[in-house]
Design a protein around this motif. Structure first.
Motif, PDB file in Angstrom:
ATOM      1  N   ASP A  25       0.902  -1.167   0.135  1.00 57.07           N
ATOM      2  CA  ASP A  25      -0.082  -0.108   0.052  1.00 57.07           C
ATOM      3  C   ASP A  25       1.002   1.400  -0.044  1.00 57.07           C
ATOM      4  O   ASP A  25       0.367   2.229  -0.936  1.00 57.07           O
ATOM      5  CB  ASP A  25      -0.887   0.261   1.276  1.00 57.07           C
ATOM      6  CG  ASP A  25      -1.928  -1.050   1.094  1.00 57.07           C
ATOM      7  OD1 ASP A  25      -2.205  -1.516   0.117  1.00 57.07           O
ATOM      8  OD2 ASP A  25      -2.675  -1.157   2.219  1.00 57.07           O
ATOM      9  N   ALA A  26       2.105   1.209   0.634  1.00 57.75           N
ATOM     10  CA  ALA A  26       2.924   2.560   0.783  1.00 57.75           C
ATOM     11  C   ALA A  26       3.439   2.812  -0.500  1.00 57.75           C
ATOM     12  O   ALA A  26       3.391   4.041  -0.929  1.00 57.75           O
ATOM     13  CB  ALA A  26       4.047   2.145   1.768  1.00 57.75           C
ATOM     14  N   VAL A  82       0.543   4.359  -2.836  1.00 56.08           N
ATOM     15  CA  VAL A  82       0.281   5.824  -2.235  1.00 56.08           C
ATOM     16  C   VAL A  82       1.367   6.711  -2.973  1.00 56.08           C
ATOM     17  O   VAL A  82       1.016   7.794  -3.589  1.00 56.08           O
ATOM     18  CB  VAL A  82       0.247   5.850  -0.540  1.00 56.08           C
ATOM     19  CG1 VAL A  82       0.178   7.364  -0.374  1.00 56.08           C
ATOM     20  CG2 VAL A  82      -0.884   5.041  -0.112  1.00 56.08           C
ATOM     21  N   GLU A  83       2.746   6.173  -2.825  1.00 60.05           N
ATOM     22  CA  GLU A  83       3.750   7.064  -3.348  1.00 60.05           C
ATOM     23  C   GLU A  83       3.453   7.287  -4.789  1.00 60.05           C
ATOM     24  O   GLU A  83       3.694   8.360  -5.382  1.00 60.05           O
ATOM     25  CB  GLU A  83       4.968   6.459  -2.885  1.00 60.05           C
ATOM     26  CG  GLU A  83       6.167   6.930  -3.463  1.00 60.05           C
ATOM     27  CD  GLU A  83       7.474   6.071  -3.283  1.00 60.05           C
ATOM     28  OE1 GLU A  83       8.336   6.149  -4.443  1.00 60.05           O
ATOM     29  OE2 GLU A  83       7.732   5.503  -2.310  1.00 60.05           O
ATOM     30  N   GLN A 123       0.769   9.660  -5.671  1.00 60.45           N
ATOM     31  CA  GLN A 123       1.295  10.945  -5.468  1.00 60.45           C
ATOM     32  C   GLN A 123       2.137  11.529  -6.789  1.00 60.45           C
ATOM     33  O   GLN A 123       1.932  12.653  -7.406  1.00 60.45           O
ATOM     34  CB  GLN A 123       1.882  11.022  -4.192  1.00 60.45           C
ATOM     35  CG  GLN A 123       0.936  11.033  -2.841  1.00 60.45           C
ATOM     36  CD  GLN A 123       2.058  10.896  -1.572  1.00 60.45           C
ATOM     37  OE1 GLN A 123       3.157  10.474  -1.552  1.00 60.45           O
ATOM     38  NE2 GLN A 123       1.230  11.204  -0.438  1.00 60.45           N
ATOM     39  N   LYS A 168      -2.909  10.709   1.665  1.00 60.18           N
ATOM     40  CA  LYS A 168      -2.153  10.621   2.864  1.00 60.18           C
ATOM     41  C   LYS A 168      -1.988   8.965   3.162  1.00 60.18           C
ATOM     42  O   LYS A 168      -0.935   8.632   3.706  1.00 60.18           O
ATOM     43  CB  LYS A 168      -2.646  11.326   4.019  1.00 60.18           C
ATOM     44  CG  LYS A 168      -2.840  12.557   3.695  1.00 60.18           C
ATOM     45  CD  LYS A 168      -1.347  13.661   3.806  1.00 60.18           C
ATOM     46  CE  LYS A 168      -1.577  15.068   3.758  1.00 60.18           C
ATOM     47  NZ  LYS A 168      -2.315  15.495   2.607  1.00 60.18           N
ATOM     48  N   SER A 169      -2.730   8.441   2.658  1.00 62.25           N
ATOM     49  CA  SER A 169      -2.834   6.923   2.860  1.00 62.25           C
ATOM     50  C   SER A 169      -3.597   6.123   2.103  1.00 62.25           C
ATOM     51  O   SER A 169      -4.520   6.698   1.196  1.00 62.25           O
ATOM     52  CB  SER A 169      -3.473   6.541   4.379  1.00 62.25           C
ATOM     53  OG  SER A 169      -4.680   6.878   4.415  1.00 62.25           O
ATOM     54  N   ILE A 170      -3.664   5.092   2.021  1.00 62.74           N
ATOM     55  CA  ILE A 170      -4.261   4.050   0.967  1.00 62.74           C
ATOM     56  C   ILE A 170      -5.827   4.295   1.222  1.00 62.74           C
ATOM     57  O   ILE A 170      -6.654   4.289   0.336  1.00 62.74           O
ATOM     58  CB  ILE A 170      -4.087   2.506   1.366  1.00 62.74           C
ATOM     59  CG1 ILE A 170      -4.556   1.838   0.077  1.00 62.74           C
ATOM     60  CG2 ILE A 170      -4.592   2.105   2.628  1.00 62.74           C
ATOM     61  CD1 ILE A 170      -3.977   1.891  -1.204  1.00 62.74           C
ATOM     62  N   GLY A 171      -6.184   4.541   2.424  1.00 62.36           N
ATOM     63  CA  GLY A 171      -7.578   4.823   2.551  1.00 62.36           C
ATOM     64  C   GLY A 171      -8.241   6.207   1.730  1.00 62.36           C
ATOM     65  O   GLY A 171      -9.578   6.185   1.467  1.00 62.36           O
ATOM     66  N   ASP A 172      -7.395   6.949   1.355  1.00 61.94           N
ATOM     67  CA  ASP A 172      -7.686   8.144   0.430  1.00 61.94           C
ATOM     68  C   ASP A 172      -7.852   7.728  -0.922  1.00 61.94           C
ATOM     69  O   ASP A 172      -8.461   8.346  -1.932  1.00 61.94           O
ATOM     70  CB  ASP A 172      -6.677   9.353   0.349  1.00 61.94           C
ATOM     71  CG  ASP A 172      -6.626   9.859   1.867  1.00 61.94           C
ATOM     72  OD1 ASP A 172      -7.487  10.032   2.450  1.00 61.94           O
ATOM     73  OD2 ASP A 172      -5.332  10.324   2.138  1.00 61.94           O
ATOM     74  N   SER A 183      -4.572  -3.962   1.400  1.00 65.19           N
ATOM     75  CA  SER A 183      -5.769  -3.491   1.075  1.00 65.19           C
ATOM     76  C   SER A 183      -6.421  -3.822  -0.193  1.00 65.19           C
ATOM     77  O   SER A 183      -7.558  -4.016  -0.193  1.00 65.19           O
ATOM     78  CB  SER A 183      -5.818  -1.698   1.261  1.00 65.19           C
ATOM     79  OG  SER A 183      -5.296  -1.154   2.262  1.00 65.19           O
TER      80      SER A 183
END
Length: 441
Positions: A51-52, A55-56, A59, A67-71, A208
């Motif tokens: 997940d990290a 997200v990276e 972005q 900010k996180s996978i939840g977004d 996720s």
């Protein structure tokens, strides 16, 4: 804006026709070593950091402030909200198209079957849907709600329990039509990630994003390259090339109609291909004039111009029979038989992704709402490939049950063949099941 066309003119009677046609049809992916290495690096990062990494990359590549996978997760309520944000006319069109696509694909469903032989041996086939399918949908300007319907609905008709959709949202641009289509098609989960990183996540799974069994749907060169690399870990639908249309016309259709049919594929991108084949040279001239007349009126005129000039062609043939031969040689993604009696010529067509019959059947209807799938083989692969369908989301297992008598009779045959291959354990495994009285005979 000034646009002009210089569409190629070919004649099947020319000695060099085959060479010129091969050159026209040739298309190479732009997946060079740099693209390939970048994709491999992205896949490795997603496998290692999950997940990290998603997200990276989101972005960096899409300009999304996550900010996180939840977004990057859209729940079912968000999809239902999209239905209220589109116009009533759009919702009605999506629902009508979805119903037609669903009805057509219901006819493709395969059922399990068995039969019993005289000695009690049972043979058959068990048809089982995939557990989970991943759907890649392009985002941003290239937003195709129709692709959501065409990819998700066959999976659901097949009985796939969970359809996971990934769709990039460059700079946070969310296409409400795409989300509404996902809601109507029954998509279960949506992640707003794209590119090679989305393909890697679907193929290998993250904390996720669930791992899927097959990935379908179109994308750019990074998506296509990633699909190549994860094939084997998961199934894929195909590696699609640029869109194509081949129109075979007897010269009696309105030339403006034919010109616009050619535009309908040329407007996809500069590498798309639009070809007209006709035995009527004067008709080819009239279509060329229509192309020049209508091109300046098109919103995507520059793209159409590059496509037509770079990969388009008007081909004169001796007669309709030769037109069929050329069509089979090209094996197009979309084939329009714009002729008086298309049914009479249908038996002559061996290779085509989809065949549009008659003067009134534009290819565009197939793209959106006719019913058959618009995910089709490109770049001549219609010679051995088929449209996406329910069968792509089902797998088949063989069923073999041998009665005592059946095992004994088959054991003799298996023994002879196994010993002929010097596979003694195979032979003896079969021989153990041969009835004692038969062994003595």
């Amino acid at each position: 804006m000034t646009v002009s066309t210089a569409i190629a003119r070919l004649n099947a009677a020319d000695p060099d026709f085959a060479r010129h046609l091969d050159h026209l049809l040739s298309w190479e992916s732009v997946s060079d070593d740099a693209v390939n290495q970048r994709v491999l690096d992205i896949i490795k990062a997603v496998r290692e950091r999950g997940d990290a990494a998603l997200v990276e990359f989101t972005q960096r590549f899409d300009g999304v402030d996550a900010k996180s996978i939840g977004d990057l997760i859209l729940n079912r309520e968000r999809l239902e909200l999209a239905l209220t944000r589109i116009t009533p006319a759009q919702r009605e069109a999506l629902e009508k198209a979805a119903n037609r696509v669903r009805m057509y694909h219901e006819r493709q469903k395969q059922d399990s079957w068995q039969y019993t032989e005289a000695d009690g041996t049972v043979l058959g086939q068990k048809v089982t849907p995939l557990d989970r399918a991943g759907l890649y949908v392009p985002g941003g300007k290239a937003s195709y709600p129709s692709s959501v319907l065409m990819n998700a609905i066959p999976a659901k008709v097949a009985g796939v329990a969970e359809v996971v959709m990934v769709v990039p949202t460059p700079r946070g641009e969310v296409n409400e039509l795409v989300l509404a289509a996902a809601c109507i098609a029954g998509v279960d989960r949506v992640f707003t990630v794209g590119g090679a990183q989305a393909v890697a996540a679907l193929a290998y799974g993250t904390a996720s994003v669930p791992q899927v069994d097959k990935i379908v749907g179109p994308g750019n060169i990074y998506v296509a390259t990633a699909k190549r690399h994860v094939f084997g870990q998961v199934g894929i639908d195909m590696i699609a090339g640029p869109s194509e249309i081949l129109v075979v016309c007897d010269g009696q259709t309105d030339p403006d109609w034919i010109a616009m049919d050619l535009f309908s594929q040329a407007e996809h991108d500069e590498d798309a291909q639009a070809i007209l084949v006709s035995p009527d040279a004067s008709f080819l001239d009239r279509v060329a004039a229509s192309i020049d007349k209508l091109l300046p009126t098109m919103e995507r005129a520059e793209i159409i111009e590059k496509s037509i000039n770079g990969r388009g062609a008007l081909i004169q043939v001796r007669d309709m029979q030769q037109a069929m031969e050329v069509a089979n040689r090209i094996a197009p993604e979309h084939l329009e038989l714009s002729v008086a009696d298309p049914q009479a010529w249908l038996p002559h067509i061996r290779h085509a992704g989809a065949i549009f019959m008659g003067r009134h059947t534009s290819e565009a209807l197939g793209d959106y709402c006719a019913g058959p799938n618009h995910v089709l083989p490109t770049s001549g692969t219609a010679r051995f490939s088929s449209p996406l369908g329910v069968y792509d989301f089902q797998k088949r297992s063989s069923i073999i049950f041998c009665s005592e008598q059946g095992a004994s009779e088959l054991g003799h045959t298996a023994s002879v063949l196994a010993r002929g291959e010097s596979l003694t354990a195979h032979a003896r495994s079969a021989e153990y099941r041969i009835l004692t009285q038969e062994k003595g005979n």
